[in-house]
Design an enzyme around this catalytic site. Structure first.
Site, PDB file in Angstrom:
ATOM      1  N   HIS A   1       0.835  -1.205   0.000  1.00  0.00           N
ATOM      2  CA  HIS A   1       0.000   0.000   0.000  1.00  0.00           C
ATOM      3  C   HIS A   1       0.862   1.244   0.000  1.00  0.00           C
ATOM      4  O   HIS A   1       2.064   1.192   0.282  1.00  0.00           O
ATOM      5  CB  HIS A   1      -0.968   0.014   1.193  1.00  0.00           C
ATOM      6  CG  HIS A   1      -0.308   0.091   2.540  1.00  0.00           C
ATOM      7  ND1 HIS A   1      -0.001  -1.030   3.277  1.00  0.00           N
ATOM      8  CD2 HIS A   1       0.120   1.145   3.288  1.00  0.00           C
ATOM      9  CE1 HIS A   1       0.561  -0.665   4.422  1.00  0.00           C
ATOM     10  NE2 HIS A   1       0.661   0.648   4.451  1.00  0.00           N
TER      11      HIS A   1
ATOM     12  N   HIS B   1       4.109   7.354   3.264  1.00  0.00           N
ATOM     13  CA  HIS B   1       5.026   6.222   3.207  1.00  0.00           C
ATOM     14  C   HIS B   1       4.589   5.235   2.133  1.00  0.00           C
ATOM     15  O   HIS B   1       3.466   5.319   1.622  1.00  0.00           O
ATOM     16  CB  HIS B   1       5.129   5.512   4.573  1.00  0.00           C
ATOM     17  CG  HIS B   1       3.860   4.857   5.032  1.00  0.00           C
ATOM     18  ND1 HIS B   1       2.887   5.509   5.769  1.00  0.00           N
ATOM     19  CD2 HIS B   1       3.386   3.589   4.868  1.00  0.00           C
ATOM     20  CE1 HIS B   1       1.897   4.678   6.034  1.00  0.00           C
ATOM     21  NE2 HIS B   1       2.169   3.498   5.496  1.00  0.00           N
TER      22      HIS B   1
ATOM     23  N   GLU C   1       7.795   1.424   4.912  1.00  0.00           N
ATOM     24  CA  GLU C   1       7.240   0.450   5.849  1.00  0.00           C
ATOM     25  C   GLU C   1       7.466  -0.934   5.255  1.00  0.00           C
ATOM     26  O   GLU C   1       7.232  -1.148   4.064  1.00  0.00           O
ATOM     27  CB  GLU C   1       5.733   0.712   6.034  1.00  0.00           C
ATOM     28  CG  GLU C   1       5.044  -0.293   6.960  1.00  0.00           C
ATOM     29  CD  GLU C   1       3.541  -0.016   7.117  1.00  0.00           C
ATOM     30  OE1 GLU C   1       2.984   0.766   6.317  1.00  0.00           O
ATOM     31  OE2 GLU C   1       2.943  -0.584   8.034  1.00  0.00           O
TER      32      GLU C   1
HETATM   33 CO    CO Z   1       1.183   1.706   6.162  1.00  0.00          CO
END
Ligand code: CO
Length: 140
Positions: A7, A80, A131
Site C-alpha cells: 500500500h 510512506h 514500511e
Molecule cells: Co502503512
C-alpha cells in the site's frame, strides 16, 4: 529482498474529507470504515484498488506521529510506501546490516493489517519513509 507493494500511506487531516475525494472524484467504491489505532496514534482507513491499497491515516490524539507531517503538509500528502517481506526479523536485520535506519526500538509492531511491521528512516531510503510488513498469509 522486498516483495509486493502492499500500500501507499497517505496522511490527511480528515479521513472523512479524504474519502470524499477517493469515492466521489476518483470513483472508488470499495473503501473501508475508519478505525482507531491508539498505540500508533492514528485513525486508519483503506481505499481498496484492483492491484493495491491506499492507506489513509489521520492523527489520533495529541501525541500522534502524524502531526509533524501535517504541520509541513497541511492538506495531507504521500506519507510512506509499504512493501511486503517474507520474514520481518530477517528483513530488519538485513536492512540494518546494509546501513538502513530502523525507526523506534526496531521491534516490529502490529500494523493495520494485523501483521508485524517496521519503518525505515527516509534519510537512507531516497527520501521515502518505507514500511516493511510481513506478507499476509491470505494475500497469496
Ligand atoms: Co502503512
Amino acid at each position: 529482498m522486498i516483495g509486493r507493494l502492499n500500500h501507499v500511506g497517505v496522511a490527511t487531516p480528515s479521513i472523512d474529507e479524504a474519502v470524499k475525494l477517493y469515492r466521489d472524484v476518483l470513483g472508488v467504491s470499495d473503501i473501508t470504515e475508519k478505525w482507531a489505532m491508539p498505540e500508533q496514534g492514528v485513525w486508519v482507513c483503506f481505499v481498496n484498488l484492483p492491484n493495491s491499497q491506499i492507506e489513509l491515516i489521520e492523527p489520533y490524539g495529541a501525541d500522534s506521529p502524524i502531526h509533524g507531517f501535517l504541520a509541513k503538509n497541511p492538506k495531507g500528502g504521500q506519507h510512506h510506501v509499504c512493501y511486503e517481506v517474507d520474514d520481518i526479523i530477517v528483513a530488519r536485520d538485513a536492512m540494518r546490516a546494509k546501513g538502513a535506519t530502523v525507526l523506534g526500538t526496531g521491534e516490529p509492531r502490529i500494523g493495520a493489517h494485523g501483521v508485524p511491521v517496521i519503518f525505515l528512516h527516509p534519510k537512507d531510503m531516497g527520501g521515502v519513509l518505507v514500511e516493511l510488513m510481513k506478507k499476509p498469509d491470505a494475500a497469496h
